[in-house]
Motif scaffolding. Structure first.
Motif, PDB file in Angstrom:
ATOM      1  N   LEU B  60       0.855  -1.185   0.000  1.00  0.00           N
ATOM      2  CA  LEU B  60       0.000   0.000   0.000  1.00  0.00           C
ATOM      3  C   LEU B  60       0.893   1.237   0.000  1.00  0.00           C
ATOM      4  CD1 LEU B  60      -3.156   0.388   0.398  1.00  0.00           C
ATOM      5  CD2 LEU B  60      -2.643   0.773   2.814  1.00  0.00           C
ATOM      6  N   THR B  62       0.919   5.417   0.399  1.00  0.00           N
ATOM      7  CA  THR B  62       0.114   6.533   0.915  1.00  0.00           C
ATOM      8  C   THR B  62       0.581   7.834   0.284  1.00  0.00           C
ATOM      9  OG1 THR B  62      -0.104   5.394   3.021  1.00  0.00           O
ATOM     10  CG2 THR B  62      -0.646   7.727   3.000  1.00  0.00           C
ATOM     11  N   ALA B  74      -2.029  12.463   5.465  1.00  0.00           N
ATOM     12  CA  ALA B  74      -2.212  11.361   4.506  1.00  0.00           C
ATOM     13  C   ALA B  74      -3.572  11.529   3.843  1.00  0.00           C
ATOM     14  CB  ALA B  74      -2.120  10.035   5.240  1.00  0.00           C
ATOM     15  N   ILE B  75      -3.602  11.580   2.510  1.00  0.00           N
ATOM     16  CA  ILE B  75      -4.860  11.924   1.837  1.00  0.00           C
ATOM     17  C   ILE B  75      -5.418  10.832   0.922  1.00  0.00           C
ATOM     18  CG2 ILE B  75      -4.699  14.452   1.887  1.00  0.00           C
ATOM     19  CD1 ILE B  75      -3.321  14.297  -0.850  1.00  0.00           C
ATOM     20  N   GLU B  76      -4.617   9.855   0.600  1.00  0.00           N
ATOM     21  CA  GLU B  76      -5.127   8.819  -0.301  1.00  0.00           C
ATOM     22  C   GLU B  76      -4.174   7.624  -0.264  1.00  0.00           C
ATOM     23  OE1 GLU B  76      -5.842  10.312  -4.212  1.00  0.00           O
ATOM     24  OE2 GLU B  76      -7.028   8.579  -4.808  1.00  0.00           O
ATOM     25  N   THR B  77      -4.714   6.446  -0.504  1.00  0.00           N
ATOM     26  CA  THR B  77      -3.828   5.286  -0.655  1.00  0.00           C
ATOM     27  C   THR B  77      -4.036   4.645  -2.015  1.00  0.00           C
ATOM     28  OG1 THR B  77      -5.484   4.000   0.582  1.00  0.00           O
ATOM     29  CG2 THR B  77      -3.519   4.677   1.784  1.00  0.00           C
ATOM     30  N   GLU B  79      -3.144   0.945  -4.056  1.00  0.00           N
ATOM     31  CA  GLU B  79      -2.763  -0.409  -3.680  1.00  0.00           C
ATOM     32  C   GLU B  79      -2.376  -1.295  -4.850  1.00  0.00           C
ATOM     33  OE1 GLU B  79      -6.638  -2.220  -1.983  1.00  0.00           O
ATOM     34  OE2 GLU B  79      -6.722  -0.050  -1.713  1.00  0.00           O
ATOM     35  N   SER B 102       3.524   2.328   2.827  1.00  0.00           N
ATOM     36  CA  SER B 102       2.846   2.013   4.086  1.00  0.00           C
ATOM     37  C   SER B 102       2.984   0.504   4.261  1.00  0.00           C
ATOM     38  CB  SER B 102       1.383   2.431   3.960  1.00  0.00           C
ATOM     39  OG  SER B 102       0.674   2.142   5.114  1.00  0.00           O
TER      40      SER B 102
END
Ligand code: FES
Lengths: 286, 159
Positions: B60, B62, B74-77, B79, B102
């Protein structure tokens, strides 16, 4: 769908307009601005309901609000309501304590289906306090876990400090037979979880459309993106169940306050199969 | 650490390049490298030259917004199975946020300058790459709009 109850067929009260006194036995602060009550009937009788139904909670001398039942319907001792402080009535309710008495009318409304969906994979899609109306169904599914296929829960909150029922989400995630995807809008640097919209979490979950039944509890405007994400994963509208909200007054289909197109949410909802109401989402004036 | 040999299958099986023509894939693989990022390390940082994009294979990532005088947010992940980074396609080719691992992240990086040159020389390849990037960008834009509505309509909850 055969066997799916219509209207107030389940647990209808004797006189639906007369509040029954219930005593508050526990007050729990859940997340900022949200609290839960445990309620027991003052008359010592029971209270039967199905997952997805709601009650009209009456604060004597102040007013009445419709609140979903959020506990375990197999719990014969108490009922649980989770309430967000959103207006004068709920604000006044937030100052009540253990031992205080309120009036309860209900249960009302069409519940979530349970028996008709035996054998299916299940996905729950919700955010913030929307987990409250879904929790009774999640409890019921876990009580009968062997009757269902895969169970996936997609839940979103604003941040890491307003995740409703966080302890239970951890418990459910810890089970080997349940997948829980929690997403937040933003987080402090170093947070290791998923960040983004609930719809993005649905798209990322390994949902196999075919025999999946989905249960959505979002605000009305966010229901459509959730449904769109489910459609992308192959879940058709006939297999998507949503619960909606309107201002309720009578709760029994008399006053028209809760009208949604040709339906009354208190009587024909709040749970709908999405294909029954899909066309209404296109009409702005509703 | 650049490692061209054996990259072909990794690139070909990533969803971003699904059904890509074999010779185009071969051209792209010439710009690729296999990379591993340990927990907390940066794939890229805001303001630096955007010279790559990444096919996330595992883990993941970030995205973080740098906030002067405060910890980053942190605003988005992003994957496994997704891609990250499109600033290499848009002038001035600078990253607009930070991207951090992450947990352990395995990715194939694609050298943006190398691929831009090849896209200039082969407009069919260029069109194919744009065709794959645009839906990703459109989806992320749509998801961010959804999040704005979500934040505006579902404050701490709704009852
Ligand atoms: S609340 Fe009166 S008709 Fe539904």
């Amino acid at each position: 769908m055969d066997g799916y109850p219509k209207g107030n067929a389940v647990g209808a009260p004797v006189d639906p307009m007369i509040p029954r006194p219930f005593r508050i036995t526990k007050v729990k602060s859940e997340v900022p601005g949200v609290f839960s009550w445990h309620l027991v009937p003052v008359d010592g009788g029971g209270f039967a309901y199905r997952p997805g139904q709601f009650n009209m909670l009456y604060l004597f001398g102040v007013g009445e609000v419709a609140i979903s039942i959020s506990g375990d319907c197999r719990d014969g001792e108490k009922i649980v309501h989770t309430i967000r402080i959103a207006g004068s009535v709920t604000k006044a309710m937030s100052s009540l304590s253990v031992g205080d008495v309120i009036g309860v009318r209900g249960p009302f409304g069409r519940p979530w289906p349970v028996e008709p969906i035996y054998g299916s994979d299940l996905v729950f899609v919700t955010g913030t306090i929307g987990l409250a109306p879904l929790r009774p169904l999640i409890y019921e599914v876990l009580h009968q876990r062997d009757k269902f296929g895969r169970v996936i829960i997609c839940y979103g909150s604003r941040g890491t400090d307003d995740i409703l029922y966080e302890d239970e989400l951890h418990l459910w995630r810890g089970r080997f037979d349940t997948n829980v995807h929690v997403t937040v809008h933003s987080a402090p640097s170093g947070y290791r979880g998923r960040i983004g919209s609930v719809a993005a979490a649905v798209r990322a979950a390994h949902i196999e459309g075919g025999d999946t039944q989905a249960f959505v509890c979002r605000s009305e405007v966010m229901t459509k993106p959730a449904v769109d994400a489910l459609h992308e994963r192959g879940v058709s509208s006939e297999r998507i169940w949503v619960t909606l909200e309107r201002n309720m007054k009578c709760g029994i289909g008399l006053c028209g306050h809760c009208q949604f197109g040709p339906t009354f949410m208190c009587r024909d909802g709040p749970v709908y199969r999405f294909d029954e109401i899909e066309h209404l989402f296109e009409i702005r004036e509703l | 650490m650049v490692q061209i040999e054996g990259l072909g299958p990794l690139v070909a099986t990533h969803p971003f390049f699904a059904d890509m023509d074999g010779s185009a894939l071969e051209t792209i693989v010439g710009c690729c490298a296999n990379e591993v990022f340990r927990t907390g390390s940066y794939l890229y940082r805001q303001g630096e030259a955007a010279d790559k994009f990444y096919l996330i294979r595992d883990g993941l990532v970030t995205l973080e917004a740098y906030v002067p005088g405060r910890p980053p947010i942190a605003i988005e992940t992003v994957e496994a199975g997704e891609i990250i980074g499109w600033s290499w396609l848009v002038k001035p080719y600078k990253w607009s946020n930070d991207a951090r691992a992450s947990g352990t992240v395995r990715a194939v990086s694609v050298d943006g300058a190398c691929l831009r040159r090849k896209m200039e020389a082969d407009r069919v390849l260029g069109y194919e790459i744009y065709k794959r990037f645009l839906p990703v960008m459109a989806r992320r834009l749509a998801q961010n709009r959804e999040r704005i509505v979500e934040l505006a309509t579902e404050p701490a909850g709704f009852d």
